[in-house]
Design a protein around this motif. Structure first.
Motif, PDB file in Angstrom:
ATOM      1  N   ARG A 142     -19.472  -0.194   0.789  1.00 19.47           N
ATOM      2  CA  ARG A 142     -18.429  -0.213  -0.250  1.00 19.47           C
ATOM      3  C   ARG A 142     -17.925   1.207  -0.481  1.00 19.47           C
ATOM      4  O   ARG A 142     -18.242   1.837  -1.482  1.00 19.47           O
ATOM      5  CB  ARG A 142     -18.995  -0.787  -1.554  1.00 19.47           C
ATOM      6  N   PRO A 143     -17.124   1.700   0.464  1.00 15.27           N
ATOM      7  CA  PRO A 143     -16.695   3.098   0.354  1.00 15.27           C
ATOM      8  C   PRO A 143     -15.808   3.347  -0.857  1.00 15.27           C
ATOM      9  O   PRO A 143     -14.969   2.509  -1.194  1.00 15.27           O
ATOM     10  CB  PRO A 143     -15.928   3.344   1.660  1.00 15.27           C
ATOM     11  N   PRO A 144     -16.025   4.497  -1.509  1.00 18.98           N
ATOM     12  CA  PRO A 144     -15.212   4.826  -2.683  1.00 18.98           C
ATOM     13  C   PRO A 144     -13.837   5.341  -2.304  1.00 18.98           C
ATOM     14  O   PRO A 144     -12.956   5.454  -3.132  1.00 18.98           O
ATOM     15  CB  PRO A 144     -16.030   5.943  -3.363  1.00 18.98           C
ATOM     16  N   THR A 145     -13.652   5.659  -1.035  1.00 16.95           N
ATOM     17  CA  THR A 145     -12.402   6.274  -0.607  1.00 16.95           C
ATOM     18  C   THR A 145     -11.261   5.273  -0.580  1.00 16.95           C
ATOM     19  O   THR A 145     -11.470   4.067  -0.556  1.00 16.95           O
ATOM     20  CB  THR A 145     -12.554   6.867   0.807  1.00 16.95           C
ATOM     21  N   THR A 146     -10.054   5.797  -0.525  1.00 12.97           N
ATOM     22  CA  THR A 146      -8.863   4.959  -0.479  1.00 12.97           C
ATOM     23  C   THR A 146      -8.818   4.190   0.838  1.00 12.97           C
ATOM     24  O   THR A 146      -9.077   4.743   1.891  1.00 12.97           O
ATOM     25  CB  THR A 146      -7.606   5.836  -0.621  1.00 12.97           C
ATOM     26  N   ASN A 147      -8.479   2.924   0.762  1.00 12.65           N
ATOM     27  CA  ASN A 147      -8.398   2.086   1.961  1.00 12.65           C
ATOM     28  C   ASN A 147      -7.214   2.494   2.829  1.00 12.65           C
ATOM     29  O   ASN A 147      -6.192   2.942   2.333  1.00 12.65           O
ATOM     30  CB  ASN A 147      -8.219   0.620   1.553  1.00 12.65           C
ATOM     31  N   GLU A 148      -7.384   2.309   4.121  1.00 12.72           N
ATOM     32  CA  GLU A 148      -6.287   2.580   5.053  1.00 12.72           C
ATOM     33  C   GLU A 148      -5.319   1.397   5.023  1.00 12.72           C
ATOM     34  O   GLU A 148      -5.734   0.247   5.005  1.00 12.72           O
ATOM     35  CB  GLU A 148      -6.873   2.751   6.463  1.00 12.72           C
ATOM     36  N   VAL A 149      -4.036   1.706   5.016  1.00 13.85           N
ATOM     37  CA  VAL A 149      -3.029   0.652   4.877  1.00 13.85           C
ATOM     38  C   VAL A 149      -2.943  -0.183   6.153  1.00 13.85           C
ATOM     39  O   VAL A 149      -2.994   0.341   7.258  1.00 13.85           O
ATOM     40  CB  VAL A 149      -1.647   1.269   4.562  1.00 13.85           C
ATOM     41  N   ASP A 150      -2.815  -1.493   5.968  1.00 18.76           N
ATOM     42  CA  ASP A 150      -2.660  -2.430   7.067  1.00 18.76           C
ATOM     43  C   ASP A 150      -1.236  -2.350   7.622  1.00 18.76           C
ATOM     44  O   ASP A 150      -0.341  -1.848   6.950  1.00 18.76           O
ATOM     45  CB  ASP A 150      -2.893  -3.850   6.504  1.00 18.76           C
ATOM     46  N   ALA A 151      -1.034  -2.839   8.848  1.00 22.90           N
ATOM     47  CA  ALA A 151       0.326  -2.946   9.390  1.00 22.90           C
ATOM     48  C   ALA A 151       1.119  -3.895   8.492  1.00 22.90           C
ATOM     49  O   ALA A 151       0.632  -4.975   8.151  1.00 22.90           O
ATOM     50  CB  ALA A 151       0.278  -3.483  10.807  1.00 22.90           C
ATOM     51  N   PRO A 152       2.319  -3.500   8.056  1.00 25.74           N
ATOM     52  CA  PRO A 152       3.078  -4.346   7.125  1.00 25.74           C
ATOM     53  C   PRO A 152       3.416  -5.707   7.736  1.00 25.74           C
ATOM     54  O   PRO A 152       3.671  -5.812   8.933  1.00 25.74           O
ATOM     55  CB  PRO A 152       4.354  -3.540   6.866  1.00 25.74           C
ATOM     56  N   ASP A 153       3.408  -6.731   6.904  1.00 25.08           N
ATOM     57  CA  ASP A 153       3.851  -8.064   7.304  1.00 25.08           C
ATOM     58  C   ASP A 153       5.352  -7.968   7.646  1.00 25.08           C
ATOM     59  O   ASP A 153       6.077  -7.198   7.007  1.00 25.08           O
ATOM     60  CB  ASP A 153       3.622  -9.015   6.117  1.00 25.08           C
ATOM     61  N   PRO A 154       5.825  -8.728   8.652  1.00 27.65           N
ATOM     62  CA  PRO A 154       7.261  -8.668   9.005  1.00 27.65           C
ATOM     63  C   PRO A 154       8.198  -8.895   7.814  1.00 27.65           C
ATOM     64  O   PRO A 154       9.299  -8.346   7.760  1.00 27.65           O
ATOM     65  CB  PRO A 154       7.417  -9.793  10.037  1.00 27.65           C
ATOM     66  N   ARG A 155       7.745  -9.701   6.831  1.00 27.24           N
ATOM     67  CA  ARG A 155       8.579  -9.978   5.650  1.00 27.24           C
ATOM     68  C   ARG A 155       8.768  -8.744   4.770  1.00 27.24           C
ATOM     69  O   ARG A 155       9.603  -8.739   3.865  1.00 27.24           O
ATOM     70  CB  ARG A 155       7.962 -11.112   4.829  1.00 27.24           C
ATOM     71  N   CYS A 156       7.959  -7.703   5.022  1.00 24.29           N
ATOM     72  CA  CYS A 156       8.036  -6.483   4.195  1.00 24.29           C
ATOM     73  C   CYS A 156       9.042  -5.473   4.751  1.00 24.29           C
ATOM     74  O   CYS A 156       9.253  -4.421   4.144  1.00 24.29           O
ATOM     75  CB  CYS A 156       6.670  -5.797   4.144  1.00 24.29           C
ATOM     76  N   MET A 157       9.641  -5.769   5.902  1.00 30.29           N
ATOM     77  CA  MET A 157      10.414  -4.745   6.603  1.00 30.29           C
ATOM     78  C   MET A 157      11.866  -4.612   6.128  1.00 30.29           C
ATOM     79  O   MET A 157      12.588  -3.743   6.597  1.00 30.29           O
ATOM     80  CB  MET A 157      10.382  -5.013   8.118  1.00 30.29           C
ATOM     81  N   THR A 158      12.291  -5.481   5.200  1.00 31.03           N
ATOM     82  CA  THR A 158      13.659  -5.350   4.679  1.00 31.03           C
ATOM     83  C   THR A 158      13.639  -5.350   3.156  1.00 31.03           C
ATOM     84  O   THR A 158      12.810  -6.027   2.541  1.00 31.03           O
ATOM     85  CB  THR A 158      14.549  -6.523   5.141  1.00 31.03           C
ATOM     86  N   ILE A 187       6.819   4.039   0.766  1.00 29.82           N
ATOM     87  CA  ILE A 187       7.070   5.091  -0.243  1.00 29.82           C
ATOM     88  C   ILE A 187       5.746   5.539  -0.871  1.00 29.82           C
ATOM     89  O   ILE A 187       5.497   6.723  -1.052  1.00 29.82           O
ATOM     90  CB  ILE A 187       8.018   4.575  -1.359  1.00 29.82           C
ATOM     91  N   SER A 188       4.894   4.570  -1.232  1.00 30.94           N
ATOM     92  CA  SER A 188       3.582   4.913  -1.799  1.00 30.94           C
ATOM     93  C   SER A 188       2.592   3.792  -1.503  1.00 30.94           C
ATOM     94  O   SER A 188       3.000   2.656  -1.212  1.00 30.94           O
ATOM     95  CB  SER A 188       3.680   5.158  -3.309  1.00 30.94           C
ATOM     96  N   THR A 189       1.302   4.114  -1.571  1.00 30.65           N
ATOM     97  CA  THR A 189       0.257   3.112  -1.309  1.00 30.65           C
ATOM     98  C   THR A 189      -0.853   3.248  -2.342  1.00 30.65           C
ATOM     99  O   THR A 189      -1.045   4.324  -2.918  1.00 30.65           O
ATOM    100  CB  THR A 189      -0.373   3.302   0.087  1.00 30.65           C
ATOM    101  N   MET A 190      -1.573   2.154  -2.578  1.00 33.46           N
ATOM    102  CA  MET A 190      -2.703   2.196  -3.519  1.00 33.46           C
ATOM    103  C   MET A 190      -3.697   1.084  -3.199  1.00 33.46           C
ATOM    104  O   MET A 190      -3.333   0.075  -2.595  1.00 33.46           O
ATOM    105  CB  MET A 190      -2.216   2.113  -4.967  1.00 33.46           C
ATOM    106  N   ASP A 191      -4.954   1.312  -3.600  1.00 32.00           N
ATOM    107  CA  ASP A 191      -5.998   0.301  -3.422  1.00 32.00           C
ATOM    108  C   ASP A 191      -5.778  -0.842  -4.407  1.00 32.00           C
ATOM    109  O   ASP A 191      -5.379  -0.608  -5.554  1.00 32.00           O
ATOM    110  CB  ASP A 191      -7.386   0.887  -3.726  1.00 32.00           C
TER     111      ASP A 191
END
Length: 206
Positions: free
Chosen positions: A75-91, A113-117
């Motif tokens: 259970r790492p305390p660090t920020t998670n790495e972002v997944d490849a965006p779903d195709p529906r997120c691209m527009t 623009i920004s990411t968060m856990d």
């Protein structure tokens, strides 16, 4: 163990695959597409049947080549790495929310623009998956059902919202929401709340 499983053993498997540099995301305990791909890769490299599922032979081999994961690895305390965006997120303007990597990426026209856990609901109160729209925003909201504070709430599916969670900030992934998408970084969420508009898209996916 196979695709679709969810358990502490899967979490251990993911931590061991991370030691082997076959997975980059933090262990979630859910056996999804990334875990399947990592297991297949391991099996191919070790002359095992590349099924993507973990049989006894594969599990023993993984255990032999790795050490028992520490609590921080599980259970790492660090920020998670972002997944490849779903195709529906691209527009357009989208809160792109991955259940597999447990991240929210705020995207405009395909650019992050920004990411968060984030964390999600439990098995009894799951966070709904699909494509939604932000139908209302409430900066200081208290749940009418559970009487818990929901600051910076952006509602997208009935009572389900993206909001700050003091419990998530304190306990991390040891807890779960009642179906909402919890964020633990209040400053990041405050900035996001200021940018998101009613009608913006929300995509929740594995």
């Amino acid at each position: 163990m196979a695709n679709g499983d969810e358990s502490e053993q899967v979490r251990e498997l993911q931590a061991r695959l991370k030691q082997l540099k076959l997975m980059s995301v933090a262990p979630t305990g859910f056996y999804g597409s990334k875990t399947t791909a990592a297991v297949k890769s391991f099996q191919s490299k070790n002359a095992l049947t590349a099924s993507g599922s973990v049989d006894e032979e594969t599990w023993k081999k993984i255990q032999t080549l790795t050490k028992k994961p520490t609590d921080d690895e599980l259970r790492p305390p660090t920020t998670n790495e972002v997944d490849a965006p779903d195709p529906r997120c691209m527009t357009g303007r989208v809160m792109c929310i991955s259940k597999e990597s447990r991240t929210l990426a705020w995207m405009i026209d395909g650019k992050i623009i920004s990411t968060m856990d984030v964390r999600f609901g439990s098995e009894n109160t799951p966070t709904r998956e699909g494509e939604f729209k932000v139908d209302r925003k409430e900066k200081d909201w208290v749940s009418t059902l559970y009487h818990t504070p929901m600051p910076y709430a952006m509602f997208f599916s009935g009572g389900q919202a993206v909001h700050y969670s003091a419990d998530f900030a304190a306990r991390g992934y040891a807890g779960a929401s009642h179906g909402c998408v919890n964020v633990r970084d209040k400053n990041k969420l405050s900035a996001l709340f200021a940018q998101v508009q009613t009608g913006d898209k929300v995509v929740v996916y594995w």
